[in-house]
Design a protein around this motif. Sequence first.
Motif, short mmCIF file in Angstrom:
data_model
loop_
_atom_site.label_atom_id
_atom_site.label_comp_id
_atom_site.label_asym_id
_atom_site.label_seq_id
_atom_site.Cartn_x
_atom_site.Cartn_y
_atom_site.Cartn_z
N SER A 34 0.80 -1.23 0.00
CA SER A 34 0.00 0.00 0.00
C SER A 34 0.83 1.27 0.00
N ASP A 35 2.10 1.19 0.39
CA ASP A 35 2.94 2.38 0.45
C ASP A 35 3.71 2.62 -0.86
N VAL A 36 3.49 1.80 -1.87
CA VAL A 36 4.25 1.89 -3.11
C VAL A 36 3.72 3.01 -4.01
N VAL A 37 4.65 3.79 -4.55
CA VAL A 37 4.33 4.82 -5.54
C VAL A 37 5.27 4.64 -6.72
N LEU A 38 4.73 4.57 -7.93
CA LEU A 38 5.56 4.43 -9.11
C LEU A 38 6.32 5.71 -9.38
N LEU A 39 7.60 5.56 -9.73
CA LEU A 39 8.44 6.70 -10.10
C LEU A 39 8.55 6.84 -11.60
N ARG A 40 8.29 5.76 -12.31
CA ARG A 40 8.31 5.76 -13.77
C ARG A 40 7.30 4.72 -14.25
N PRO A 41 6.89 4.78 -15.50
CA PRO A 41 5.88 3.85 -15.99
C PRO A 41 6.30 2.40 -15.87
N PHE A 42 5.29 1.56 -15.74
CA PHE A 42 5.50 0.12 -15.59
C PHE A 42 5.41 -0.54 -16.95
N ALA A 43 6.39 -1.40 -17.28
CA ALA A 43 6.40 -2.14 -18.53
C ALA A 43 6.50 -3.63 -18.23
N VAL A 44 5.97 -4.45 -19.13
CA VAL A 44 6.03 -5.90 -18.94
C VAL A 44 7.49 -6.35 -18.81
N SER A 45 8.38 -5.70 -19.56
CA SER A 45 9.79 -6.10 -19.53
C SER A 45 10.44 -5.84 -18.18
N SER A 46 9.74 -5.11 -17.29
CA SER A 46 10.27 -4.90 -15.95
C SER A 46 10.29 -6.20 -15.15
N VAL A 47 9.38 -7.13 -15.50
CA VAL A 47 9.25 -8.36 -14.70
C VAL A 47 9.37 -9.64 -15.53
N VAL A 48 9.32 -9.54 -16.84
CA VAL A 48 9.38 -10.72 -17.70
C VAL A 48 10.51 -10.55 -18.71
N ASP A 49 11.40 -11.53 -18.80
CA ASP A 49 12.54 -11.41 -19.72
C ASP A 49 12.15 -11.93 -21.11
N PRO A 50 13.03 -11.80 -22.11
CA PRO A 50 12.70 -12.24 -23.47
C PRO A 50 12.36 -13.72 -23.60
N ASP A 51 12.76 -14.52 -22.61
CA ASP A 51 12.45 -15.95 -22.64
C ASP A 51 11.17 -16.28 -21.85
N ASP A 52 10.40 -15.22 -21.54
CA ASP A 52 9.14 -15.37 -20.80
C ASP A 52 9.33 -15.87 -19.38
N ARG A 53 10.50 -15.66 -18.82
CA ARG A 53 10.73 -16.01 -17.42
C ARG A 53 10.40 -14.79 -16.55
N VAL A 54 9.81 -15.06 -15.41
CA VAL A 54 9.39 -14.00 -14.50
C VAL A 54 10.46 -13.76 -13.45
N GLN A 55 10.67 -12.51 -13.10
CA GLN A 55 11.70 -12.18 -12.12
C GLN A 55 11.39 -12.78 -10.75
N LEU A 56 12.39 -13.36 -10.13
CA LEU A 56 12.32 -13.80 -8.73
C LEU A 56 13.35 -12.99 -7.97
N TYR A 57 12.88 -12.01 -7.20
CA TYR A 57 13.80 -11.17 -6.45
C TYR A 57 14.38 -11.96 -5.28
N ALA A 58 15.69 -11.97 -5.18
CA ALA A 58 16.38 -12.65 -4.08
C ALA A 58 17.68 -11.92 -3.79
N ARG A 59 17.77 -11.36 -2.60
CA ARG A 59 19.00 -10.69 -2.17
C ARG A 59 19.86 -11.72 -1.45
N PRO A 60 20.93 -12.17 -2.07
CA PRO A 60 21.68 -13.30 -1.52
C PRO A 60 22.38 -12.98 -0.20
N ASP A 61 22.44 -13.98 0.67
CA ASP A 61 23.23 -13.91 1.92
C ASP A 61 22.91 -12.69 2.76
#
Length: 244
Positions: A34-61
């Motif tokens: 609920s606290d999120v505000v977009l700073l720039r427009p949202f595009a499909v390529s923000s979350v899906v790569d050219p191979d149709d894989r979806v981003q999995l955010y993981a900050r290692p260690d």
Amino acid sequence: QARGLPIRGWLLQQLIKLAIAEELTADVLVHADSDVVLLRPFAVSSVVDPDDRVQLYARPDHVDETLPDHVRWHRSAEKLLGIGPAGLPMPDFISSLVPWRRENAVALLEHIQSTTGRHWLRALAAAWDVSEYTLYGRFAQDVLGSSGQFVSSSSLCHDYYKRVPLSVPELETLLDRVGPEEIAVSLTSKAGMKPDHYVEVLERRWTALGPHELATDDAHSRRRGGKLGGTRAQGVGLPARAAR
């Protein structure tokens, strides 16, 4: 309907996020806190790569003994998933703007039911320490092997979690640190800042965007064509949220 201990509001909103996966037909689900505000427009390529894989955010260690809540969320996920305990440090899957591959989210719910012998809703409602993002992340990595997803340590959102309000100059400094892949900012309400305190700063930044930054119909989105045409608004289009 879940039975047992009263469901806390924090847990309830997590259950709703998980339940949505069974109701929508979109290929991709994007959860915006609920606290999120977009700073720039949202595009499909923000979350899906050219191979149709979806981003999995993981900050290692990132998760260790200095983050006891995060450790508990991992241990709870391990019990629900029926997997062994991981050693410290562990990855952090939590952010304020998180994409999921819907079929993986549905598979997660089915896996919890198979592992616990209970409906997934009752199993999670009975768990005291749950993080939906940690649960999904551990399932994707430890059970599925990141099936249909690509792991990225770059978050879509620049998160401010401190319970200290920011002055306008401090907010400007924070926004200047936003990375190129971060399309949004999240300023926790626990910082005691009302939208009226920062909406003008955010609107000024949006107005200053150039034509190339406002163009969301990128080549990848066009290449996907009708595949997301009917589901994009449900799964990838973020809910409009007025800063005011």
